[in-house]
Design a protein around this motif. Structure first.
Motif, mmCIF file in Angstrom:
data_model
loop_
_atom_site.group_PDB
_atom_site.id
_atom_site.type_symbol
_atom_site.label_atom_id
_atom_site.label_comp_id
_atom_site.label_asym_id
_atom_site.label_seq_id
_atom_site.Cartn_x
_atom_site.Cartn_y
_atom_site.Cartn_z
ATOM 1 N N VAL A 1 -25.024 26.557 7.003
ATOM 2 C CA VAL A 1 -24.206 25.307 6.995
ATOM 3 C C VAL A 1 -23.776 25.240 8.393
ATOM 4 C CG1 VAL A 1 -21.864 24.576 6.318
ATOM 5 C CG2 VAL A 1 -23.309 25.809 4.767
ATOM 6 N N GLY A 2 -23.515 23.839 9.106
ATOM 7 C CA GLY A 2 -23.332 23.496 10.285
ATOM 8 C C GLY A 2 -21.793 22.783 10.161
ATOM 9 N N ALA A 3 -21.798 21.918 10.759
ATOM 10 C CA ALA A 3 -20.327 21.272 10.657
ATOM 11 C C ALA A 3 -19.706 20.882 9.221
ATOM 12 C CB ALA A 3 -20.082 20.082 11.629
ATOM 13 N N THR A 4 -18.569 20.760 8.835
ATOM 14 C CA THR A 4 -18.185 20.267 7.601
ATOM 15 C C THR A 4 -16.608 19.634 7.846
ATOM 16 O OG1 THR A 4 -16.712 22.360 6.977
ATOM 17 C CG2 THR A 4 -19.137 22.305 6.474
ATOM 18 N N TYR A 5 -16.514 19.092 6.727
ATOM 19 C CA TYR A 5 -15.119 18.355 6.753
ATOM 20 C C TYR A 5 -14.265 18.381 5.709
ATOM 21 C CZ TYR A 5 -16.675 13.904 4.925
ATOM 22 O OH TYR A 5 -17.262 13.062 3.834
ATOM 23 N N PHE A 6 -12.957 18.524 5.617
ATOM 24 C CA PHE A 6 -12.076 18.557 4.580
ATOM 25 C C PHE A 6 -11.298 17.406 4.721
ATOM 26 C CE2 PHE A 6 -13.735 22.729 5.836
ATOM 27 C CZ PHE A 6 -13.886 23.256 4.436
ATOM 28 N N MET A 7 -11.424 16.523 3.682
ATOM 29 C CA MET A 7 -10.962 15.187 3.635
ATOM 30 C C MET A 7 -9.357 15.036 2.817
ATOM 31 S SD MET A 7 -12.127 11.526 2.303
ATOM 32 C CE MET A 7 -11.017 11.649 0.759
ATOM 33 N N THR A 8 -8.386 14.353 3.308
ATOM 34 C CA THR A 8 -7.254 14.263 2.488
ATOM 35 C C THR A 8 -7.047 12.774 3.152
ATOM 36 O OG1 THR A 8 -5.156 14.908 2.046
ATOM 37 C CG2 THR A 8 -5.930 15.296 4.464
ATOM 38 N N TYR A 9 -5.637 12.441 2.860
ATOM 39 C CA TYR A 9 -4.989 11.100 3.309
ATOM 40 C C TYR A 9 -3.856 11.038 4.037
ATOM 41 C CZ TYR A 9 -8.413 8.967 0.127
ATOM 42 O OH TYR A 9 -9.394 8.354 -0.472
ATOM 43 N N SER B 1 -9.471 17.933 -0.619
ATOM 44 C CA SER B 1 -10.445 18.026 -1.193
ATOM 45 C C SER B 1 -11.343 19.345 -0.584
ATOM 46 C CB SER B 1 -11.282 16.879 -1.945
ATOM 47 O OG SER B 1 -11.459 16.173 -0.745
ATOM 48 N N ALA B 2 -11.526 20.380 -1.165
ATOM 49 C CA ALA B 2 -12.446 21.276 -0.387
ATOM 50 C C ALA B 2 -13.845 21.740 -1.266
ATOM 51 C CB ALA B 2 -11.468 22.552 -0.360
ATOM 52 N N TRP B 3 -14.980 21.355 -0.499
ATOM 53 C CA TRP B 3 -16.113 21.280 -1.130
ATOM 54 C C TRP B 3 -16.348 22.877 -1.691
ATOM 55 C CZ3 TRP B 3 -19.567 24.703 1.153
ATOM 56 C CH2 TRP B 3 -19.368 25.089 2.443
ATOM 57 N N ILE B 4 -15.938 23.787 -0.711
ATOM 58 C CA ILE B 4 -16.168 25.401 -0.988
ATOM 59 C C ILE B 4 -15.793 25.697 -2.338
ATOM 60 C CG2 ILE B 4 -14.538 26.229 0.342
ATOM 61 C CD1 ILE B 4 -16.578 28.208 1.120
ATOM 62 N N ASP B 5 -14.423 25.152 -2.808
ATOM 63 C CA ASP B 5 -13.582 25.624 -3.838
ATOM 64 C C ASP B 5 -14.438 25.007 -5.055
ATOM 65 O OD1 ASP B 5 -11.852 26.917 -2.302
ATOM 66 O OD2 ASP B 5 -10.435 25.015 -2.315
ATOM 67 N N ASP B 6 -14.902 23.870 -5.121
ATOM 68 C CA ASP B 6 -15.663 23.314 -6.141
ATOM 69 C C ASP B 6 -16.980 23.657 -6.236
ATOM 70 O OD1 ASP B 6 -13.706 21.481 -6.779
ATOM 71 O OD2 ASP B 6 -14.278 19.734 -5.961
ATOM 72 N N LEU C 1 0.986 -1.260 0.126
ATOM 73 C CA LEU C 1 0.021 -0.021 -0.044
ATOM 74 C C LEU C 1 0.831 1.232 -0.101
ATOM 75 C CD1 LEU C 1 -2.393 -1.769 0.438
ATOM 76 C CD2 LEU C 1 -3.151 -0.118 2.192
ATOM 77 N N HIS C 2 0.226 2.253 -0.698
ATOM 78 C CA HIS C 2 1.182 3.308 -0.732
ATOM 79 C C HIS C 2 0.365 4.854 -0.039
ATOM 80 C CE1 HIS C 2 4.647 2.716 -3.647
ATOM 81 N NE2 HIS C 2 3.924 1.483 -3.689
ATOM 82 N N VAL C 3 -0.756 4.546 0.576
ATOM 83 C CA VAL C 3 -1.343 5.541 1.212
ATOM 84 C C VAL C 3 -1.902 5.010 2.292
ATOM 85 C CG1 VAL C 3 -3.647 5.309 -0.057
ATOM 86 C CG2 VAL C 3 -2.978 7.541 0.706
ATOM 87 N N GLY C 4 -2.015 6.015 3.406
ATOM 88 C CA GLY C 4 -2.660 5.534 4.552
ATOM 89 C C GLY C 4 -4.156 5.774 4.616
ATOM 90 N N ALA C 5 -4.608 5.940 5.894
ATOM 91 C CA ALA C 5 -6.036 5.947 6.131
ATOM 92 C C ALA C 5 -6.337 7.395 5.631
ATOM 93 C CB ALA C 5 -6.346 5.720 7.474
ATOM 94 N N PRO C 6 -7.609 7.657 5.305
ATOM 95 C CA PRO C 6 -8.236 8.850 5.276
ATOM 96 C C PRO C 6 -8.441 9.766 6.585
ATOM 97 C CG PRO C 6 -9.789 7.236 4.445
ATOM 98 C CD PRO C 6 -8.762 6.235 5.170
ATOM 99 N N VAL C 7 -8.042 10.979 6.355
ATOM 100 C CA VAL C 7 -8.101 11.857 7.569
ATOM 101 C C VAL C 7 -8.908 13.141 7.163
ATOM 102 C CG1 VAL C 7 -5.862 12.987 6.828
ATOM 103 C CG2 VAL C 7 -6.514 13.418 9.007
ATOM 104 N N TYR C 8 -9.774 13.268 8.235
ATOM 105 C CA TYR C 8 -10.937 14.343 8.041
ATOM 106 C C TYR C 8 -10.654 15.669 8.976
ATOM 107 C CZ TYR C 8 -13.215 10.516 5.944
ATOM 108 O OH TYR C 8 -13.805 9.270 5.231
ATOM 109 N N PHE C 9 -10.391 16.692 8.566
ATOM 110 C CA PHE C 9 -10.361 17.913 9.383
ATOM 111 C C PHE C 9 -11.501 18.648 9.508
ATOM 112 C CE2 PHE C 9 -5.802 17.202 7.976
ATOM 113 C CZ PHE C 9 -5.148 17.552 9.119
#
Length: 1328
Positions: free
Chosen positions: A1057-1065, A964-969, A907-915
């Motif tokens: 908008v309430g809570a949101t997350y920004f996901m990466t790995y 991956s930022a939802w607000i940019d897209d 494997l070349h990537v770890g677990a997803p991390v959500y900020f």
């Protein structure tokens, strides 16, 4: 004057007319200047329309639609109301359609987007087109012979170096948030890291990309010739504004970024001249100690030798009493002259008398009423044990290792409640045998001889096999409560209800799991001989742009999976380097299944997972090597492991039980061996231990405290150690005791319990209190273990001084009546009675071991060796690893071990991390948007910006990709570009009209934008719910349903908008330290974000925290060292207090016990370092248990020393070893060794490492310190005899109360008992 005036007027008119003529001529010249190379479209093709050759002047663009397109995309070319251009309306429509994808990719960086846009604006419409665009190849329109125009098939486009490098530099860092990749990955034809300017231009100009209708040969040059003038318009750097639009953000433009902070310096081990500092300090400490100790021993030896025959006064150092003369009267006078002891000694005397008196009375009471005591104890134990029907075992790792109020647990609950729990995953890692051959793939196009090598997993036949396997798994059926369960019923469906396909992370999703699509091949449409694309070309395109919805090799296939999700190659492939996915040696297939907070709702998934595991266990293919795992695999294997090791544990306990039952007996004459045997008494003692354990389990079950598997495995071992030791001490004390003349059995039982009861109380209370205080820890597993252990030890002690004493009374009566053990109905000859024997262990310890150990030569050697090993252990403690290798929790034959191995290797990537940004940010304002966004106009320290910065330092932040930022897209989705635009409404109903809907009545969303292109506050929430429900597709790839459907909480009826997350790995993590560091770094980044929010919002309490599925398990390791020290210190402190009080407020004895226990624990820690045993919750439980068991090794001998009235310290130490050493050896050391050796044969690696190894260390170090080091230590610095006791003894002796029936109480003996006869002889001689 009139003539002059007339002349001036005439001249003015002529001048004005002349000027008008000049202006008209200039305009006419300007309008007619320039030349075109192409104009109009001659042939429509699937990849785009072919232009017509045209060598003439530019033409006026006077059509409203065309002018609107020009003003939107190429405003620099609109120089008047009717500009001259080299393009017609059809070309402009095609231009608008073709710019839809670049707009979605590049507009987040305006300068890049417009630099890129003008490259094609000037190419298509510039009135001076012929200066830099030359037709290279053309053909007649054979499809429409009536059309005389020639069709262009290739052109040369001459562009200046300044322009192309300016464009490249402004675009090279632009990100695609939805795919965590760079835009150049899509529009360069190779990874962005390998993309050069020429690569980019060649790819865009090649028809092989699937988007270019005819070949464009780009020529980069600055030099002009007679007929070639390279296009050289100015470009805008990414760090500058374009018009009214903001400059690009740091995420898309490195020039906008502040310098990265220097990476933290790696921790350099402390060394002194190449020697480890810990080792050096320990070595120096040992040398200093050895020097002073040897000096002390030497001086003491010569001092004693020189003064032995000269002094008239013999100083007894234990009592500090000068004993002069030979007669008893003089000795008494000497005692009377001495102080009668301090307050502590007087309190100690009172404590000792009280304990012995109370235990004496209690023992006599139990002996007089044995049946009542036994019945009452059994009833009480049964009442407690009945609670086991309410017994619950906690198997959830989260509840076991994470405190309910811990940060990770609270953050997990917040995430689960707002976004749902993280998914269940079922995963395959597929490789091929080493002898499998790779694939040599010819690069499509009209050039021969270009090949690209792929590994064997890309063989088409193999891919078909894997697809068959994947489809078979998708078709697995299970049954739950009589109902059929399929993958479709439990899987995650990101686009439901529009698309109910399951999310499967597999490269086969690039072909939507379809054999026909996998076999699809595209040849050129003219000759049908030149390959334009096959399955490997499609894979190459999708690996570069996983979110692409159109193929670049004319295969007309999307890269999105059947579920609508992008398939990232770094997740679905393994064994590659960099971004060379063609080098992959492993395929990773992940089935994503819904998870639920309520475990009952996961039962369907568990039923399907069970069938999935059964299917994989029975599946085999010689061409595949498959490692697999399901969400339930670890729990299943742990349960299987526990079941397989049940017999190991049972055998271990049987060995210990058998040993106890046999060795308790006092075997002398062969004719009475079956009478003096204590098998039944030993079994009763073991049953009492089990009764105490079951009572503890039942009592806490009543209280609703769930148990753990550790309790079931460890607590019986612990209580057996404590209980058996007390049993041996009590039984062997009774066996060695001689009954007084005329003394009844009941009185004798009471007297014996009065002797040893305080010692039993000391050990049991110290351990029980230590465990109760150990329950103050936050770690659930350790807390529950401490509670159960403390109660079990306490109940075991209570049952021993009640039920066991009563049973021992009955057994003594049986022996007195010469009845056989077990078969008590059989009675032998009463006349052949055997006197009580001291036993072989006692004789060995008394006559040989104690004398050898406490000899003048051995004592110093013991001190040097034990202190030296202690210093060595201290030097090794810092090398102990932190964490728990998950492989250790699996059986040796588990299929999960192969899976773990492949995870680490491929494997070349770890677990997803959500900020996660908690509820509290107003995203309708520009200030609120700037807190989180990452596109143009966004500050570098925003949430997305900080994640991007962290990703640049992935080696130590463990953040692998930008977010991956939802607000940019969302901002890109709102823009009016594209054909059709993403955001549309029905003209009549004003409802959302998706881009996939072919309806001419749909209008572009009336988004009111601010100067920087963002929606105004009123419009932000108006269109956001539509964006989050819009599915990405070919016409609009920015739909947010798949990527962000669960990332944004809408509240107040979707008006905020309430809570949101920004996901990466995370980066790939292989060892525990990687996971721990990743957690720490993620929290550091999140804490910086929280600080930023507070500063920019005037103290807003909104927090940002990271969440990943493994945080809740690894958080314990952030404080495991502090928790270990805290728990051990609390336990040791509790032992000190109890020992100090129950040993008669003897602080020296208490310190001796604590010192020895500390050395035992330190030596065990050093042993852990040498034998690769890491610090974790399991080892922490064992260390806490080690403290408890160490009390058994130390407390009994220390108390025996403290109450001994023999001569000097050496003699008291010998007496303590003789009386208690044999019981400690037989009662705990040998008992445990037998059971521990059996554990070495357990299948569980966890048992072998954390139980066999650590238990062995606990017993060996405990026994050696308790039976070797402690007596020697006491012989040097042990406590003196209690002076108050001596004075009390003299007082009783004078009153004739010391002796009763000719026997002396253990606490009060004649002074001659502790002064050797030789000493008296010397005193007599010196007196004479």
């Amino acid at each position: 004057m009139d003539a002059v005036a007339l002349t001036k007027t005439t001249m003015k008119k002529e001048y004005l007319r002349y000027s008008i003529v000049l202006v008209f001529m200039k305009c006419t010249f300007a309008q007619n200047s320039g030349k075109c190379s192409m104009y109009g479209e001659c042939l429509a093709r699937p990849t785009g329309n072919l232009n017509c050759k045209y060598e003439g002047s530019p033409k006026v663009m006077n059509e409203t639609e065309g002018l609107d397109i020009l003003r939107t995309y190429c405003p620099n070319l609109v120089t008047s109301d009717q500009p001259l251009t080299c393009c017609d309306l059809d070309q402009l429509r095609s231009f608008k359609k073709n710019m839809g994808v670049p707009e979605q990719l590049l507009l987040r960086c305006p300068s890049c987007y417009y630099n890129f846009l003008y490259l094609f604006c000037y190419f298509t419409c510039d009135p001076n087109q012929a200066d830099f665009v030359k037709v290279k190849a053309k053909m007649q329109n054979i499809f429409n012979p009536t059309d005389p125009r020639e069709i262009i098939t290739a052109v040369d486009y001459h562009v200046s170096e300044d322009y192309v490098y300016g464009m490249y530099n402004s675009c090279k860092d632009v990100q695609m948030p939805s795919t965590n990749a760079k835009a150049l990955d899509v529009i360069c034809g190779k990874p962005a890291a390998d993309c050069t300017v020429q690569n980019w231009l060649d790819f865009m100009g090649s028809t092989a990309n699937g988007q270019t209708p005819f070949t464009i040969n780009y020529h980069i040059q600055n030099t002009s010739t007679a007929d070639i003038h390279p296009m050289n318009y100015s470009t805008t750097p990414c760090y500058k504004k374009y018009g009214n639009l903001s400059a690009c953000s740091c995420q898309d433009c490195q020039s906008m970024c502040a310098p990265l902070p220097p990476p933290p310096k790696p921790k350099i081990p402390c060394t002194i001249d190449g020697v480890d500092c810990w080792f050096f300090a320990s070595l120096v400490t040992f040398i200093v100690f050895s020097f002073f100790f040897i000096l002390f021993v030497t001086v003491s030896f010569f001092y004693k030798r020189g003064t032995s025959g000269e002094k008239e006064k013999q100083i007894n150092r234990d009592t500090d009493v000068y004993i002069v003369g030979k007669n008893k009267t003089e000795k008494k006078e000497a005692f009377k002259e001495e102080p009668k002891g301090n307050c502590f000694q007087k309190w100690g005397l009172w404590m000792e008398r009280s304990l012995e008196s109370n235990f004496n009375r209690w023992g006599r009471f139990c002996a007089l009423n044995p049946l009542k005591i036994i019945v009452a104890g059994i009833i009480l134990g049964a009442v407690f044990s009945v609670g086991i029907v309410m017994f619950k075992v906690t198997t959830s790792p989260v509840k076991l290792w994470s405190a309910e109020k811990s940060r990770a647990r609270l953050e997990k609950n917040y995430f689960d409640n707002h976004f749902g729990p993280f998914y269940r995953t079922e995963q395959l890692i597929i490789t091929r045998p080493e002898n499998a051959t790779g694939v040599r793939h010819e690069v499509p196009g009209m050039q021969y001889g270009l090949y690209w090598n792929y590994t064997s997993i890309f063989d088409k036949a193999f891919l078909h096999k894997v697809l068959d396997l994947q489809l078979s798994i998708q078709n697995i059926q299970a049954y739950y409560k009589g109902k059929k369960v399929t993958l479709q019923d439990i899987c995650f469906q990101p686009l439901a209800p529009d698309n109910t396909q399951c999310t499967i992370q597999s490269i086969l999703e690039y072909w939507q799991n379809n054999h026909t699509r996998l076999d699809k091949i595209k040849y050129d449409q003219y000759t049908h001989t030149f390959l334009q694309g096959d399955y490997l070309d499609h894979f190459s395109d999708c690996a570069r742009a996983p979110a692409s919805v159109s193929d670049q090799h004319h295969l007309d296939m999307s890269c999105l999976g059947a579920s609508g999700q992008p398939i990232f190659p770094w997740i679905s492939l393994g064994g590659f380097t960099g971004e060379n996915y063609n080098e992959s040696t492993a395929m990773v297939i992940t089935f994503v299944v819904n998870n639920h907070v309520d475990e009952a709702q996961n039962e369907k998934a568990k039923a399907w997972e069970k069938e999935f595991l059964n299917f994989m266990k029975n599946y085999s293919d010689p061409d595949m090597i498959i490692a697999y795992s399901a969400e339930r695999s670890i729990e299943d294997e742990i349960q299987r492991e526990s079941a397989s090791d049940v017999w190991t544990i049972v055998i271990s306990y049987i060995v210990m039980f058998g040993y106890i039952s046999i060795t308790l007996g006092n075997f002398g004459q062969c004719s009475r061996c079956f009478i003096t045997s204590k098998t039944s008494l030993g079994l009763c003692g073991v049953c009492i231990v089990l009764l105490s354990v079951s009572s503890s389990l039942g009592l806490f079950s009543y209280c609703g405290v769930a148990a753990t598997l550790i309790i079931i495995e460890v607590v019986p071992f612990l209580v057996l150690a404590v209980g058996v030791d007390n049993i041996f001490i009590l039984v062997q004390a009774f066996q060695r005791d001689e009954a007084h003349v005329g003394e009844e059995l009941e009185d004798r039982i009471g007297r014996v319990l009065g002797k040893v009861g305080p010692s039993m109380l000391l050990a049991s209370c110290a351990e029980s209190l230590a465990f109760f205080l150990g329950a103050l820890t936050d770690m659930p597993a350790v807390r529950v273990f401490s509670l159960y252990s403390a109660m079990a030890v306490l109940l075991d002690f209570l049952f021993q001084i009640t039920v066991f004493v009563a049973i021992m009374t009955l057994d003594a009566k049986r022996e007195e009546s010469s009845r056989l053990d077990i078969c008590c109905c059989v009675q032998l000859d009463k006349t052949k009675k055997e006197r009580n024997s001291e036993g072989i262990h006692f004789k060995v310890f008394k006559n040989f071991y104690s004398k050898a150990l406490l000899s003048k030569v051995v004592r110093p050697v013991v001190m040097i060796v034990f202190v030296g090993y202690f210093c060595f252990s201290v030097s090794q403690i810092h090398k102990i690893e932190i964490g728990l290798d998950q492989k250790l929790s699996m059986p040796d034959d588990s299929y999960v071990l192969d899976y773990f191995g492949n995870l680490s290797e491929y494997l070349h990537v770890g677990a997803p991390v959500y900020f996660v940004v908690e509820d509290g940010v107003d995203y309708t304002t520009k200030e609120g948007q700037n807190l989180v966004c990452g596109a143009t106009g966004c500050p570098e320290d925003s949430v997305a910006g900080q994640i991007s910065t962290a990703a640049k330092q992935a080696k130590y932040t463990y953040i692998a990709h930008p977010t991956s930022a939802w607000i940019d897209d969302y901002f890109d989705w709102l823009r009016p570009g594209g054909d059709p635009p993403c955001c549309r409404i029905y003209n009549n109903s004003r409802d959302f009209c998706a881009a996939t809907v072919d309806n001419t009545s749909c209008l572009t969303c009336p988004v009111r934008e601010t100067v920087d292109g963002r929606p105004v506050s009123q419009d932000f929430m108006k269109f956001l719910p539509w964006y989050l429900k819009d599915n990405p597709g070919i016409k609009c790839a920015k739909g947010g349903h798949a990527a962000y459907g669960s990332a944004v909480n809408l509240k107040n009826d979707k008006k905020a908008v309430g809570a949101t997350y920004f996901m990466t790995y995370h980066s790939i993590m292989k060892e525990s330290k990687d996971y721990i560091t990743g957690l720490l770094e993620a929290r550091r980044v999140a804490d910086n974000m929280t600080t930023m929010l507070k500063l920019k919002t005037g103290g807003n309490s909104t927090k940002v925290f990271p969440y990943s599925v493994f945080y809740v398990f690894y958080e314990q390791y952030l404080t495991i060292v502090e928790d270990t020290v805290q728990n051990l210190c609390i336990c040791v402190a509790a032992i000190f207090v109890v020992t100090f009080v129950l040993l008669g407020f003897d602080i020296i004895s208490a310190l001796m016990v604590v010192m020895t226990i500390t050395m035992i624990v330190i030596d065990i820690l050093g042993f852990m370092s040498l034998w690769n045993i890491s610090i974790n919750a399991v080892s922490l439980v064992n260390l806490v248990m080690a403290v408890g068991i160490s009390v058994e090794f130390c407390a009994h001998i220390t108390r025996a020393f403290a109450v001994s009235n023999h001569g000097d310290k050496v003699e008291r130490a010998k007496d303590a070893v003789a009386h208690m050493g044999s019981s400690v050896l037989s009662g705990i050391t040998l008992t445990k060794l037998g059971g521990i050796i059996v554990l070495a044969f357990a299948k569980s690696q966890l048992f072998q490492v954390f139980y066999f190894r650590m238990y062995l260390a606990i017993v060996v170090y405990g026994a050696t310190h308790g039976l070797i080091f402690l007596p020697v230590l006491l012989s040097y610095i042990g406590p003196p005899v209690n002076k108050a006791k001596l004075n009390s003894k003299e007082s009783l002796e004078e009153n004739g109360h010391l002796r009763a029936n000719g026997h002396t109480n253990h606490a009060y003996v004649d002074v001659s008992d502790f002064i050797e006869p030789k000493s008296f002889k010397k005193l007599e001689n010196s007196h004479l």
